[in-house]
Design a protein around this motif. Structure first.
Motif, PDB file in Angstrom:
ATOM      1  N   ALA A  77       1.824   0.617 -13.666  1.00  0.00           N
ATOM      2  CA  ALA A  77       0.691   0.191 -14.231  1.00  0.00           C
ATOM      3  C   ALA A  77      -0.633   0.111 -13.357  1.00  0.00           C
ATOM      4  CB  ALA A  77       1.120  -1.214 -14.653  1.00  0.00           C
ATOM      5  N   PHE A  78      -0.485  -0.110 -12.075  1.00  0.00           N
ATOM      6  CA  PHE A  78      -1.513  -0.260 -11.192  1.00  0.00           C
ATOM      7  C   PHE A  78      -2.283   1.090 -11.083  1.00  0.00           C
ATOM      8  CE2 PHE A  78      -3.373   0.104  -6.809  1.00  0.00           C
ATOM      9  CZ  PHE A  78      -4.015  -1.339  -6.900  1.00  0.00           C
ATOM     10  N   LEU A  79      -1.463   2.235 -10.875  1.00  0.00           N
ATOM     11  CA  LEU A  79      -1.798   3.565 -10.894  1.00  0.00           C
ATOM     12  C   LEU A  79      -2.735   4.028 -12.041  1.00  0.00           C
ATOM     13  CD1 LEU A  79       1.067   5.473  -8.954  1.00  0.00           C
ATOM     14  CD2 LEU A  79      -1.113   4.910  -7.838  1.00  0.00           C
ATOM     15  N   SER A  80      -2.096   3.559 -13.294  1.00  0.00           N
ATOM     16  CA  SER A  80      -2.690   4.163 -14.485  1.00  0.00           C
ATOM     17  C   SER A  80      -4.350   3.244 -14.366  1.00  0.00           C
ATOM     18  CB  SER A  80      -1.922   3.994 -15.597  1.00  0.00           C
ATOM     19  OG  SER A  80      -1.841   2.586 -15.957  1.00  0.00           O
ATOM     20  N   ALA A  81      -4.171   1.983 -14.089  1.00  0.00           N
ATOM     21  CA  ALA A  81      -5.617   1.415 -14.276  1.00  0.00           C
ATOM     22  C   ALA A  81      -6.534   1.616 -12.995  1.00  0.00           C
ATOM     23  CB  ALA A  81      -5.041  -0.134 -14.007  1.00  0.00           C
ATOM     24  N   LEU A  82      -6.009   2.419 -12.024  1.00  0.00           N
ATOM     25  CA  LEU A  82      -6.874   2.710 -10.991  1.00  0.00           C
ATOM     26  C   LEU A  82      -7.841   3.617 -11.368  1.00  0.00           C
ATOM     27  CD1 LEU A  82      -7.121   2.197  -7.693  1.00  0.00           C
ATOM     28  CD2 LEU A  82      -5.767   4.330  -7.609  1.00  0.00           C
ATOM     29  N   PRO A  83      -9.031   3.380 -10.986  1.00  0.00           N
ATOM     30  CA  PRO A  83     -10.313   4.232 -11.602  1.00  0.00           C
ATOM     31  C   PRO A  83      -9.942   5.552 -10.842  1.00  0.00           C
ATOM     32  CG  PRO A  83     -11.264   2.609  -9.929  1.00  0.00           C
ATOM     33  CD  PRO A  83      -9.685   2.306 -10.284  1.00  0.00           C
ATOM     34  N   THR A  84     -10.571   6.623 -11.431  1.00  0.00           N
ATOM     35  CA  THR A  84     -10.540   7.860 -10.994  1.00  0.00           C
ATOM     36  C   THR A  84     -11.506   7.965  -9.547  1.00  0.00           C
ATOM     37  OG1 THR A  84     -10.217   9.044 -13.137  1.00  0.00           O
ATOM     38  CG2 THR A  84     -10.837  10.342 -11.194  1.00  0.00           C
ATOM     39  N   LEU A  85     -10.426   8.607  -8.460  1.00  0.00           N
ATOM     40  CA  LEU A  85     -11.239   8.721  -7.393  1.00  0.00           C
ATOM     41  C   LEU A  85     -11.759  10.251  -7.280  1.00  0.00           C
ATOM     42  CD1 LEU A  85      -8.777   6.567  -5.038  1.00  0.00           C
ATOM     43  CD2 LEU A  85     -11.268   5.877  -5.878  1.00  0.00           C
ATOM     44  N   GLN A  86     -13.006  10.430  -7.032  1.00  0.00           N
ATOM     45  CA  GLN A  86     -13.356  11.935  -7.006  1.00  0.00           C
ATOM     46  C   GLN A  86     -14.063  12.087  -5.397  1.00  0.00           C
ATOM     47  OE1 GLN A  86     -13.690  15.013  -9.363  1.00  0.00           O
ATOM     48  NE2 GLN A  86     -13.702  15.333  -7.073  1.00  0.00           N
ATOM     49  N   VAL A  87     -13.375  13.137  -4.912  1.00  0.00           N
ATOM     50  CA  VAL A  87     -13.990  13.496  -3.525  1.00  0.00           C
ATOM     51  C   VAL A  87     -14.981  14.271  -3.676  1.00  0.00           C
ATOM     52  CG1 VAL A  87     -13.470  13.920  -1.113  1.00  0.00           C
ATOM     53  CG2 VAL A  87     -11.640  12.595  -2.365  1.00  0.00           C
ATOM     54  N   MET A  88     -16.099  14.185  -2.760  1.00  0.00           N
ATOM     55  CA  MET A  88     -17.099  15.182  -3.124  1.00  0.00           C
ATOM     56  C   MET A  88     -17.421  15.586  -1.379  1.00  0.00           C
ATOM     57  SD  MET A  88     -18.266  15.490  -6.026  1.00  0.00           S
ATOM     58  CE  MET A  88     -20.052  16.193  -6.018  1.00  0.00           C
ATOM     59  N   GLN A  89     -17.543  16.941  -1.306  1.00  0.00           N
ATOM     60  CA  GLN A  89     -17.990  17.515  -0.095  1.00  0.00           C
ATOM     61  C   GLN A  89     -19.372  17.862  -0.282  1.00  0.00           C
ATOM     62  OE1 GLN A  89     -15.810  20.681   2.236  1.00  0.00           O
ATOM     63  NE2 GLN A  89     -17.569  22.109   1.208  1.00  0.00           N
ATOM     64  N   GLU A  90     -20.161  16.723   0.523  1.00  0.00           N
ATOM     65  CA  GLU A  90     -21.710  16.537   0.594  1.00  0.00           C
ATOM     66  C   GLU A  90     -22.192  17.748   1.671  1.00  0.00           C
ATOM     67  OE1 GLU A  90     -23.400  14.011  -2.059  1.00  0.00           O
ATOM     68  OE2 GLU A  90     -21.725  15.382  -2.541  1.00  0.00           O
ATOM     69  N   LEU A 146      -7.347   9.388   0.321  1.00  0.00           N
ATOM     70  CA  LEU A 146      -6.486   8.586  -0.474  1.00  0.00           C
ATOM     71  C   LEU A 146      -6.136   9.096  -1.692  1.00  0.00           C
ATOM     72  CD1 LEU A 146      -5.501   5.613  -1.147  1.00  0.00           C
ATOM     73  CD2 LEU A 146      -7.776   4.997  -2.187  1.00  0.00           C
ATOM     74  N   PRO A 147      -6.706  10.180  -2.332  1.00  0.00           N
ATOM     75  CA  PRO A 147      -6.082  10.491  -3.603  1.00  0.00           C
ATOM     76  C   PRO A 147      -4.870  11.295  -3.364  1.00  0.00           C
ATOM     77  CG  PRO A 147      -8.392  11.057  -3.598  1.00  0.00           C
ATOM     78  CD  PRO A 147      -8.059  10.442  -2.108  1.00  0.00           C
ATOM     79  N   GLY A 148      -4.837  11.968  -2.251  1.00  0.00           N
ATOM     80  CA  GLY A 148      -3.438  12.752  -2.134  1.00  0.00           C
ATOM     81  C   GLY A 148      -2.548  12.053  -1.443  1.00  0.00           C
ATOM     82  N   LEU A 149      -2.821  10.635  -1.039  1.00  0.00           N
ATOM     83  CA  LEU A 149      -1.907   9.693  -0.395  1.00  0.00           C
ATOM     84  C   LEU A 149      -1.174   8.659  -1.669  1.00  0.00           C
ATOM     85  CD1 LEU A 149      -0.204   8.666   2.040  1.00  0.00           C
ATOM     86  CD2 LEU A 149      -2.171   7.062   2.426  1.00  0.00           C
ATOM     87  N   LEU A 150      -1.837   8.511  -2.865  1.00  0.00           N
ATOM     88  CA  LEU A 150      -1.503   7.636  -3.907  1.00  0.00           C
ATOM     89  C   LEU A 150      -0.252   7.968  -4.081  1.00  0.00           C
ATOM     90  CD1 LEU A 150      -4.821   7.174  -5.871  1.00  0.00           C
ATOM     91  CD2 LEU A 150      -3.771   5.412  -4.359  1.00  0.00           C
ATOM     92  N   GLY A 151       0.178   9.092  -4.581  1.00  0.00           N
ATOM     93  CA  GLY A 151       1.499   9.154  -5.049  1.00  0.00           C
ATOM     94  C   GLY A 151       2.923   8.738  -4.054  1.00  0.00           C
ATOM     95  N   GLY A 152       2.413   8.649  -2.772  1.00  0.00           N
ATOM     96  CA  GLY A 152       3.422   8.427  -2.100  1.00  0.00           C
ATOM     97  C   GLY A 152       3.616   6.926  -1.377  1.00  0.00           C
ATOM     98  N   LEU A 153       2.786   5.999  -2.175  1.00  0.00           N
ATOM     99  CA  LEU A 153       2.772   4.817  -1.655  1.00  0.00           C
ATOM    100  C   LEU A 153       3.699   3.848  -2.362  1.00  0.00           C
ATOM    101  CD1 LEU A 153      -1.142   4.174  -1.389  1.00  0.00           C
ATOM    102  CD2 LEU A 153       0.445   4.619   0.433  1.00  0.00           C
ATOM    103  N   GLY A 154       4.413   4.349  -3.524  1.00  0.00           N
ATOM    104  CA  GLY A 154       5.362   3.613  -4.195  1.00  0.00           C
ATOM    105  C   GLY A 154       4.627   2.376  -5.196  1.00  0.00           C
ATOM    106  N   LEU A 155       3.467   2.812  -5.647  1.00  0.00           N
ATOM    107  CA  LEU A 155       2.741   1.512  -6.491  1.00  0.00           C
ATOM    108  C   LEU A 155       3.294   1.723  -7.850  1.00  0.00           C
ATOM    109  CD1 LEU A 155      -0.813   2.287  -4.939  1.00  0.00           C
ATOM    110  CD2 LEU A 155       0.510   0.354  -4.726  1.00  0.00           C
ATOM    111  N   PRO A 156       3.141   0.508  -8.485  1.00  0.00           N
ATOM    112  CA  PRO A 156       3.735   0.463  -9.791  1.00  0.00           C
ATOM    113  C   PRO A 156       2.958   1.593 -10.805  1.00  0.00           C
ATOM    114  CG  PRO A 156       3.649  -1.760  -9.018  1.00  0.00           C
ATOM    115  CD  PRO A 156       3.032  -0.657  -7.890  1.00  0.00           C
TER     116      PRO A 156
END
Length: 378
Positions: free
Chosen positions: A211-224, A199-209
């Motif tokens: 205001a939505f993107l700035s309010a979205l909490p940070t998504l931190q992917v972890m390799q466990e 999802l983090p790599g896809l968000l910029g290509g979704l055409g989301l406003p």
């Protein structure tokens, strides 16, 4: 009825597709690889279904989710959750506080001394303090659950496309168009994005406003890092799941199921440190390399705390967590696009219920709980 594209066929995507299709919507699932593949977060046969949360909101959500699992098993005609029970111990798990939440929400449990727990489970060294036991916890077969939900979705008319990596979503006159990295396209009135660690790599290509993107909490992917340890002779009877909270780390374990099975159909115990891996930008950056320092850290933990195991892992792998700062899920959207990240390493247990919540939000029937919303609407 509406037409939907669901991006991603892990637990959340499969559950959403099933819930939408059973309501009569036209559903197309676009999966970049294959459902529940090893590059995502929904592969394998071992995830914990537990009720122990310090927050009654999640404890009640787990109770509701178990009813959804029961319905899914009935409709699928197969067991997807194996009984195991769960132990919570250590100062950072605060067993007495968890027991108080169980009293509030009505979950069966016992609060034991370390001595009482050791007499019942001698394969553990509880150290001291109190130990919480709740018998209704279990182990989810994630891969089989995904297959079951997609099978039910197909039976209600859903179409599942594999090998279909979505690169972007565009607005068209009729609604929305998902565009693949190879130029293929699918159109629908609405899109639900359940892309997990991608999802983090896809968000910029979704055409989301903005205001939505700035309010979205940070998504931190972890390799466990995840390890399987063999049972010692005489200690291979039923093992519960567990979470052990210490000042310096949080460790969890559960019977491994088919994951890293041993000869004769047996398997060992799956043990890992919660958020003990390394941050990456998205699933695309996963390299699958185990951290040797973490391996030794967990092996030493097993030597100290799990005398019923041989403290040498016979198998190891990596998996992905996609974390939010509060560990709350994200289910919200705008303009016909719903973004869902039921994540932070604890979403699997809620899968069929989350499918219902995501479907409600995507259709506009009911907003997700306020704490899952990006743009809060009470």
């Amino acid at each position: 009825m509406s037409t939907f594209i669901v991006v991603g066929a892990g637990l959340a995507g499969a559950a959403t597709a099933w819930q939408l299709a059973r309501r009569g919507h036209e559903v197309t699932v676009l999966e970049r690889s294959t459902p529940a593949n090893g590059e995502g977060s929904s592969h394998g046969s071992a995830r914990i279904l537990r009720y122990a949360y310090p927050d009654p909101f999640y404890a009640l959500l787990a109770v509701d989710a178990r009813r959804e699992w029961d319905e899914l098993e009935r409709l699928a005609g197969e067991r997807l959750v194996s009984p195991a029970g769960a132990l919570d111990f250590g100062p950072w798990r605060a067993p007495a506080e968890l027991a108080a939440v169980f009293e509030e929400v009505g979950v069966e449990h016992e609060l034991l001394t370390a001595g009482e727990a050791a007499a019942r489970w001698p394969q553990f060294d509880f150290g001291g303090g109190e130990v919480l036991w709740h018998p209704d916890a279990g182990v989810i077969d994630a891969e089989s659950a995904v297959a079951a939900m997609l099978r039910l979705a197909r039976a209600d008319g859903a179409r599942i496309e594999t090998g279909w990596p979505v690169a972007s979503v565009e607005r068209v006159r009729a609604g929305l168009r998902a565009v693949g990295s190879d130029g293929r396209a699918e159109e629908a009135e609405k899109v639900v994005v359940t892309a997990g660690g991608w999802l983090p790599g896809l968000l910029g290509g979704l055409g989301l406003p903005a205001a939505f993107l700035s309010a979205l909490p940070t998504l931190q992917v972890m390799q466990e890092n995840v390890y399987h340890f063999p049972y010692r002779a005489g200690s291979d009877g039923p093992w519960p799941t567990f979470i052990h909270g210490m000042p310096d780390m949080l460790v969890y374990g559960l019977p491994g199921g088919r994951d890293a099975a041993l000869p004769g159909g047996r398997s060992g115990l799956k043990v890992a440190e919660y958020n003990g891996g390394r941050p990456i930008f998205s699933a695309a950056a996963r390299d699958g390399v185990i951290d040797p320092a973490n391996r030794e850290r967990i092996a030493e933990y097993v030597r100290r705390t799990l005398p019923g195991l041989v403290p040498e892992p016979y198998a190891e792998t990596t998996c992905l967590f996609t974390n939010t700062p509060t560990e709350d899920f994200v289910i919200d959207g705008v303009g016909g696009i719903t973004v869902a990240s039921p994540c932070s390493g604890h979403g699997a247990k809620f899968a069929p219920l989350l499918g219902r919540i995501i479907a409600d939000a995507a259709t506009g029937e009911r907003a997700a709980p306020a704490r899952f919303q990006v743009l809060r609407r009470e």
